[in-house]
Design a protein around this motif. Structure first.
Motif, PDB file in Angstrom:
ATOM      1  N   VAL A  70     -13.585  -5.379 -22.040  1.00 20.64           N
ATOM      2  CA  VAL A  70     -12.408  -5.272 -21.174  1.00 20.64           C
ATOM      3  C   VAL A  70     -12.236  -6.528 -20.316  1.00 20.64           C
ATOM      4  CG1 VAL A  70     -11.279  -3.940 -19.335  1.00 20.64           C
ATOM      5  CG2 VAL A  70     -12.561  -2.750 -21.143  1.00 20.64           C
ATOM      6  N   TRP A  82      -6.369  -5.586 -16.596  1.00 21.91           N
ATOM      7  CA  TRP A  82      -6.998  -4.276 -16.718  1.00 21.91           C
ATOM      8  C   TRP A  82      -6.884  -3.505 -15.410  1.00 21.91           C
ATOM      9  CZ3 TRP A  82     -10.705  -7.801 -14.869  1.00 21.91           C
ATOM     10  CH2 TRP A  82     -11.544  -7.327 -13.881  1.00 21.91           C
ATOM     11  N   VAL A 142      -4.860   0.986 -24.555  1.00 18.77           N
ATOM     12  CA  VAL A 142      -4.287  -0.359 -24.566  1.00 18.77           C
ATOM     13  C   VAL A 142      -2.778  -0.249 -24.740  1.00 18.77           C
ATOM     14  CG1 VAL A 142      -4.202  -2.577 -25.777  1.00 18.77           C
ATOM     15  CG2 VAL A 142      -6.384  -1.366 -25.529  1.00 18.77           C
ATOM     16  N   ILE A 181      -9.783  -5.001 -29.766  1.00 21.34           N
ATOM     17  CA  ILE A 181     -10.722  -4.447 -28.802  1.00 21.34           C
ATOM     18  C   ILE A 181     -11.623  -3.454 -29.521  1.00 21.34           C
ATOM     19  CG2 ILE A 181      -8.989  -2.737 -28.059  1.00 21.34           C
ATOM     20  CD1 ILE A 181     -10.347  -2.839 -25.264  1.00 21.34           C
ATOM     21  N   THR A 207      -0.246  -7.553 -21.851  1.00 19.22           N
ATOM     22  CA  THR A 207      -1.093  -6.449 -22.317  1.00 19.22           C
ATOM     23  C   THR A 207      -1.816  -5.814 -21.145  1.00 19.22           C
ATOM     24  OG1 THR A 207      -1.468  -7.614 -24.405  1.00 19.22           O
ATOM     25  CG2 THR A 207      -2.995  -5.832 -23.867  1.00 19.22           C
ATOM     26  N   ILE A 245      -4.903  -3.103 -20.246  1.00 20.61           N
ATOM     27  CA  ILE A 245      -6.031  -2.289 -20.691  1.00 20.61           C
ATOM     28  C   ILE A 245      -6.363  -1.321 -19.563  1.00 20.61           C
ATOM     29  CG2 ILE A 245      -8.383  -2.269 -21.576  1.00 20.61           C
ATOM     30  CD1 ILE A 245      -8.087  -5.212 -22.250  1.00 20.61           C
ATOM     31  N   THR A 278      -2.815 -10.654 -19.565  1.00 19.72           N
ATOM     32  CA  THR A 278      -3.630  -9.506 -19.933  1.00 19.72           C
ATOM     33  C   THR A 278      -4.334  -9.013 -18.679  1.00 19.72           C
ATOM     34  OG1 THR A 278      -3.980 -10.409 -22.149  1.00 19.72           O
ATOM     35  CG2 THR A 278      -5.463  -8.660 -21.439  1.00 19.72           C
ATOM     36  N   LYS A 310       1.183   1.428 -28.088  1.00 21.37           N
ATOM     37  CA  LYS A 310       0.124   1.950 -27.231  1.00 21.37           C
ATOM     38  C   LYS A 310      -0.936   2.560 -28.130  1.00 21.37           C
ATOM     39  CE  LYS A 310       2.877   3.506 -23.217  1.00 21.37           C
ATOM     40  NZ  LYS A 310       3.182   4.691 -22.356  1.00 21.37           N
ATOM     41  N   CYS A 363      -9.365 -10.359 -19.969  1.00 22.90           N
ATOM     42  CA  CYS A 363      -8.304 -10.246 -18.957  1.00 22.90           C
ATOM     43  C   CYS A 363      -8.316 -11.389 -17.947  1.00 22.90           C
ATOM     44  CB  CYS A 363      -8.447  -8.921 -18.209  1.00 22.90           C
ATOM     45  SG  CYS A 363      -8.255  -7.452 -19.256  1.00 22.90           S
ATOM     46  N   HIS A 391      -0.080  -2.814 -25.592  1.00 22.31           N
ATOM     47  CA  HIS A 391       0.078  -4.206 -26.042  1.00 22.31           C
ATOM     48  C   HIS A 391       1.563  -4.505 -26.186  1.00 22.31           C
ATOM     49  CE1 HIS A 391      -1.025  -7.996 -27.673  1.00 22.31           C
ATOM     50  NE2 HIS A 391      -0.766  -7.716 -28.936  1.00 22.31           N
TER      51      HIS A 391
END
Length: 341
Positions: free
Chosen positions: A133, A53, A42, A10, A84, A86, A51, A20, A137, A44
């Motif tokens: 972002v 956000w 993030v 990212i 993950t 975000i 994924t 993190k 996702c 992960h």
């Protein structure tokens, strides 16, 4: 032996699995020479999964979501997380620093998506959010509060016609979930176009840290993450069943005066029921406020003085059976003044 997950890329950063990491993506530079960045964290996970956000403060006066993001992040362990996350706690950084809903040029960031690299400041922030972002996702949760001295009952607004989105809305477990049309230029509309499933959470009042709104948001986000298999289900009593609404509208003042509301958030009302009254400065009653439909109070003004035509109480009509979802034409007097607008 399991193969370790790839690092998550990212911006200029690669986050290793089981870690993190905080980063800041540049937005602009102030006249003082100080940089303004988009703050991102993030998480992960070590194990494969979706994924997702979460974001807050697209409108700079919305503080509740920032605290929701903080509390959600505090409990996440990257070593056990599957997938993950975000987190973008403050999207409208400049507005948030000033306690202002809008950007310094008075643009509404939530009318500027998907944005462009070389457009206005709002367009550039929107483009940054979309490319760094949203594009990465599958699911997003966009956190908001009421605007213009209004407070909202915790609620999810989403495309309930989409089966997957509806499933996630139910998993969130807010008191109410509402079918809400997509607004041009909103993050939700642009993310949907990009293929993501998006929930918009509304709760509380602008520029206030309403604890009940924060708590409902934190618990809802955790339930969605658990539903997606990213974390273990939280240990809690099951939430009350989520009420479903396909149309809503604001009761408007029919006079000018000091407002004394009797209707509380979450209250069930019937058409014609008294919701409050308007009084002059000497205490003489000018007008009563009555419900224009059966429903549940999902929003109300906190302004002490209202003028004729001002929105006073937001009522959502509630489905009593799933079959009613077929009939969801807007109420003739409904005006969807969502705080996504």
């Amino acid at each position: 032996m399991s193969v370790p997950r790839d690092s998550f890329e990212i911006g200029p950063v690669r986050v290793r699995a089981g870690r993190k990491q905080a980063l800041a993506l540049p937005i602009t530079r102030l006249v003082t020479g100080a940089d303004v960045d988009l703050p991102i964290r993030v998480v992960h996970g070590r194990h494969d999964g979706p994924t997702v956000w979460i974001d807050a403060a697209i409108h700079g006066d919305e503080a509740v979501g920032v605290e929701v993001v903080r509390q959600v992040l505090a409990d996440l362990d990257a070593k056990s997380l599957r997938g993950t996350l975000i987190a973008v706690p403050i999207v409208n950084v400049l507005g948030f620093m000033n306690g202002d809903r809008y950007l310094p040029d008075r643009r509404d960031l939530n009318r500027s998506f998907p944005g462009s690299r070389r457009g206005s400041l709002a367009a550039r922030i929107a483009h940054l959010m979309m490319t760094e972002v949203v594009a990465k996702c599958e699911v997003g949760i966009d956190l908001h509060t009421g605007s213009d001295r209004r407070t909202n009952l915790p609620q999810i607004r989403a495309d309930l016609e989409d089966e997957r989105t509806r499933e996630l809305s139910l998993a969130f477990g807010a008191p109410v979930m509402m079918h809400a049309r997509l607004r041009d230029g909103s993050l939700r509309a642009a993310a949907r176009e990009a293929g993501a499933k998006v929930l918009l959470y509304e709760a509380g009042e602008a520029w206030r840290m309403d604890g009940w709104a924060v708590d409902a948001g934190v618990r809802g986000v955790r339930r969605v993450l658990a539903h997606l298999g990213m974390i273990e289900p939280p240990e809690e009593d099951p939430p009350a069943p989520t009420l479903e609404s396909w149309r809503s509208g604001w009761v408007r003042a029919r006079g000018t005066g000091m407002l004394h509301l009797e209707a509380e958030l979450g209250q069930r009302v019937t058409k014609g029921e008294r919701l409050g009254g308007l009084f002059d400065s000497f205490g003489k009653r000018v007008r009563l406020v009555h419900a224009d439909r059966d429903g549940i109070v999902i929003g109300r003004t906190e302004a002490p003085l209202v003028s004729s035509g001002d929105a006073v109480v937001h009522l959502a009509e509630v489905l009593e059976s799933p079959a009613q979802a077929v009939e969801h034409e807007p109420h003739p007097d409904s005006v969807e003044e969502t705080d996504e607008s």
